[in-house]
Design an enzyme around this catalytic site. Structure first.
Site, mmCIF file in Angstrom:
data_model
loop_
_atom_site.group_PDB
_atom_site.id
_atom_site.type_symbol
_atom_site.label_atom_id
_atom_site.label_comp_id
_atom_site.label_asym_id
_atom_site.label_seq_id
_atom_site.Cartn_x
_atom_site.Cartn_y
_atom_site.Cartn_z
ATOM 1 N N GLY A 69 -0.270 -3.054 -7.743
ATOM 2 C CA GLY A 69 -1.619 -2.635 -7.374
ATOM 3 C C GLY A 69 -2.029 -3.096 -5.987
ATOM 4 N N ASN A 142 -12.067 -6.477 -12.838
ATOM 5 C CA ASN A 142 -11.118 -7.378 -13.499
ATOM 6 C C ASN A 142 -11.797 -8.594 -14.131
ATOM 7 O OD1 ASN A 142 -11.296 -7.411 -10.531
ATOM 8 N ND2 ASN A 142 -10.298 -9.402 -10.700
ATOM 9 N N SER A 190 -1.304 -0.364 -11.834
ATOM 10 C CA SER A 190 -0.313 -1.437 -11.826
ATOM 11 C C SER A 190 0.303 -1.581 -13.217
ATOM 12 C CB SER A 190 -1.002 -2.738 -11.426
ATOM 13 O OG SER A 190 -0.109 -3.816 -11.521
ATOM 14 N N ALA A 191 1.631 -1.760 -13.259
ATOM 15 C CA ALA A 191 2.346 -1.770 -14.546
ATOM 16 C C ALA A 191 1.992 -2.966 -15.417
ATOM 17 C CB ALA A 191 3.850 -1.750 -14.285
ATOM 18 N N THR A 228 14.527 0.806 -1.198
ATOM 19 C CA THR A 228 15.236 1.219 -2.415
ATOM 20 C C THR A 228 14.347 0.961 -3.627
ATOM 21 O OG1 THR A 228 17.330 0.698 -1.371
ATOM 22 C CG2 THR A 228 17.336 0.847 -3.782
ATOM 23 N N CYS A 312 -6.985 -17.270 -9.899
ATOM 24 C CA CYS A 312 -6.798 -17.567 -8.480
ATOM 25 C C CYS A 312 -5.327 -17.833 -8.244
ATOM 26 C CB CYS A 312 -7.640 -18.788 -8.138
ATOM 27 S SG CYS A 312 -7.688 -19.113 -6.408
HETATM 28 N N1 PLP Z 1 -6.878 -4.558 -8.558
HETATM 29 C C1 PLP Z 1 -7.397 -5.178 -9.629
HETATM 30 C C2 PLP Z 1 -8.738 -4.748 -10.129
HETATM 31 C C3 PLP Z 1 -6.699 -6.212 -10.251
HETATM 32 O O1 PLP Z 1 -7.235 -6.832 -11.304
HETATM 33 C C4 PLP Z 1 -5.430 -6.592 -9.727
HETATM 34 C C5 PLP Z 1 -4.675 -7.703 -10.331
HETATM 35 O O2 PLP Z 1 -5.173 -8.797 -10.527
HETATM 36 C C6 PLP Z 1 -4.923 -5.901 -8.634
HETATM 37 C C7 PLP Z 1 -5.671 -4.890 -8.073
HETATM 38 C C8 PLP Z 1 -3.597 -6.240 -8.034
HETATM 39 O O3 PLP Z 1 -2.544 -5.679 -8.785
HETATM 40 P P1 PLP Z 1 -1.082 -6.314 -8.707
HETATM 41 O O4 PLP Z 1 -1.119 -7.602 -9.458
HETATM 42 O O5 PLP Z 1 -0.192 -5.292 -9.365
HETATM 43 O O6 PLP Z 1 -0.731 -6.492 -7.277
#
Ligand code: PLP
Length: 371
Positions: A69, A142, A190-191, A228, A312
Site C-alpha cells: 500500500g 486505519n 494491500s495484501a 521482477t 508506529c
Molecule cells: N494505508 C493505510 C490506510 C494503512 O493502514 C496502511 C498500513 O498500515 C498503508 C496504507 C500501508 O500499506 P502497506 O503496509 O502495504 O505498505
C-alpha cells in the site's frame, strides 16, 4: 492461547494464500522469460491480476502490482499529473509524507469530531488557485475505522477537474470496494491487511489516465512499475482477495459486543468516530487517564494483542494525528486503544479480550481513586 486482535496492523495469513504462495514458489520462473517456465510464471501473474480486478469491479489492465500500500500511494501521489495536492487531514503517513516529498503545494482539509472529511472545506480548497489538483481521500481510516464519503468527494472533485486518489487499504475485505462505483481515478490496496502476505499490493489506475512509473528500470507492469515481479506474494494476494469474498464471520456483531461492554464497564470510556459509519471490524476507544502503552502492555502480558491508535514503525506509541485532527482531548488521545478483528476472530477472542479489559480498567480506576 494468544488472542490476536490487531488485524488493521497486519492480518493473519490465510491458508488459501499460503497454499497459493507455495505453488508459486515451487514453480519458479521469471514472468519476463519467453520459455515455458517464464510463460507459466506470466500466467500466474495474469490470473492473479484478473482475480484482483474482478473483486474490485475493474478490468485487469488497470491493476498495477506493487510492493504494498505504501508504494502504491507513493506512485499515485508523486506521479499523478497535477500541480497541487489536497489531502484529508487523517490520511495515512504514506500519503501525507509522499505529498510533502513532491514539493508541490499541499493543502490539508479538516475532519469533523467523528473523523469525517469536511466537504465544505474541501470545496473551498478545490476552488483555490494553483492549477489541477489531486484529492487524496481514504476509504476507511486505519485507526478509527471511519469511512469517508468518497463518492461525494469524487463529485466535488470532478466539478473542479481534479483527480482523486483513494487509499482503500483498510477497506478491502471488510466492506465492498468497487473501483467503478467509487468513480475515483486511482485506488490503492494491500495484501497483508486481508490475510495475504506482507510486501504485495496494487495501484488501480483508471483506464485512459497516463500514470508514469515511480520505480523505473525494466518494462514490467506495462512500463508502470519496473522490477521482477514477486510472483509468490502476488499469488498469495489474489488468493486472499478471493477467500475474503467468502468470509462468513460476523465481525460487526463481535465489535458491537466489545463496544457495548467497554462502554458499560469501569470508567467513562470514549469511543472514537462512534457517530460515523465505520468498518465492521474496528473499535478505537480510550479510558481517559489510562495511558495506551500501559493498557497495551497489560493486554500483551495476558496474551491479547491489540494496538494503540496507530502502529508506529519504531515500536513506540506516538501521538495520533488522526485523533488530533478530530479534536480529541489530550487525556483521551493518550489512551487510544485500537481493537481490530479479522477473518479468524472468534467469540472466545471477544470474551478473553473483555475479561482482560475488565481487570485492566478496574485496576486503573482503583489506582486513580487512590491517588
Ligand atoms: N494505508 C493505510 C490506510 C494503512 O493502514 C496502511 C498500513 O498500515 C498503508 C496504507 C500501508 O500499506 P502497506 O503496509 O502495504 O505498505
Amino acid at each position: 492461547m494468544r488472542v490476536y486482535l490487531d488485524h488493521n496492523a497486519t492480518s493473519v495469513l490465510r491458508p488459501e494464500a499460503r497454499a497459493a504462495m507455495m505453488l508459486a514458489l515451487n514453480a519458479g520462473g521469471n514472468a519476463s522469460s519467453v520459455h515455458e517456465e517464464g510463460r507459466d510464471a506470466r500466467a500466474m501473474i495474469e490470473a492473479a491480476r484478473s482475480t484482483v480486478a474482478r473483486a474490485l469491479g475493474t478490468i485487469a489492465p488497470t491493476v498495477i502490482f506493487t510492493s504494498g500500500g505504501t508504494e502504491a500511494a507513493n506512485q499515485a501521489v508523486r506521479c499523478a499529473p497535477v500541480e497541487r495536492i489536497i489531502v484529508c487531514a487523517v490520511e495515512h503517513p504514506c500519503v501525507l509524507e509522499a505529498a510533502k516529498q513532491t514539493g508541490k503545494p499541499v493543502e490539508a482539509v479538516p475532519v469533523d469530531a467523528n473523523g469525517v472529511v469536511d466537504l465544505q472545506a474541501l470545496k473551498a480548497a478545490l476552488q483555490g488557485a494553483g492549477g489541477k489538483a489531486l484529492v487524496c481521500v481514504m476509504l476507511a481510516n486505519n485507526e478509527t475505522g471511519v469511512i469517508q464519503p468518497v463518492r461525494e468527494v469524487v463529485d466535488l472533485a470532478q466539478a473542479h477537474q481534479a483527480l482523486v486518489f483513494c487509499d482503500a487499504v483498510q477497506a478491502l475485505g471488510k466492506i465492498p470496494v468497487n473501483f467503478a462505483l467509487l468513480g475515483v481515478d486511482m485506488l490503492s490496496i494491500s495484501a497483508h491487511k486481508l490475510g495475504g502476505p506482507q510486501g504485495a499490493g496494487a495501484l488501480v489506475v483508471r483506464d485512459g489516465l497516463q500514470m508514469p512509473a515511480l520505480i523505473v528500470g525494466g518494462g514490467q507492469e506495462l512500463r508502470r512499475r519496473a522490477g521482477t515481479e514477486n510472483i509468490a506474494a502476488i499469488s498469495g494476494f489474489a488468493a486472499a482477495v478471493e477467500a475474503s469474498a467468502n468470509d462468513t464471520v460476523d465481525l460487526s456483531a463481535m465489535r458491537d459486543e466489545i463496544e457495548a461492554a467497554v462502554l458499560a464497564g469501569p470508567g467513562e470510556v470514549v469511543v472514537f468516530g462512534s457517530s460515523a459509519q465505520r468498518l465492521p471490524n474496528t473499535l478505537c476507544f480510550a479510558l481517559p487517564g489510562l495511558e495506551a502503552d500501559t493498557a497495551l502492555i497489560g493486554f500483551d502480558l495476558e496474551g491479547v494483542a491489540v494496538s494503540s491508535g496507530s502502529a508506529c514503525s519504531s515500536g513506540k506509541v506516538a501521538t495520533s494525528h488522526v485523533l488530533e485532527a478530530m479534536g480529541v482531548s489530550e487525556r483521551a488521545l493518550k489512551g487510544a486503544v485500537r481493537v481490530s478483528l479479522g477473518w479468524n476472530s472468534t467469540r472466545e477472542h471477544v470474551d478473553r479480550f473483555l475479561e482482560v479489559w475488565q481487570r485492566i480498567a478496574e485496576r486503573h480506576m482503583a489506582q486513580a481513586s487512590a491517588a
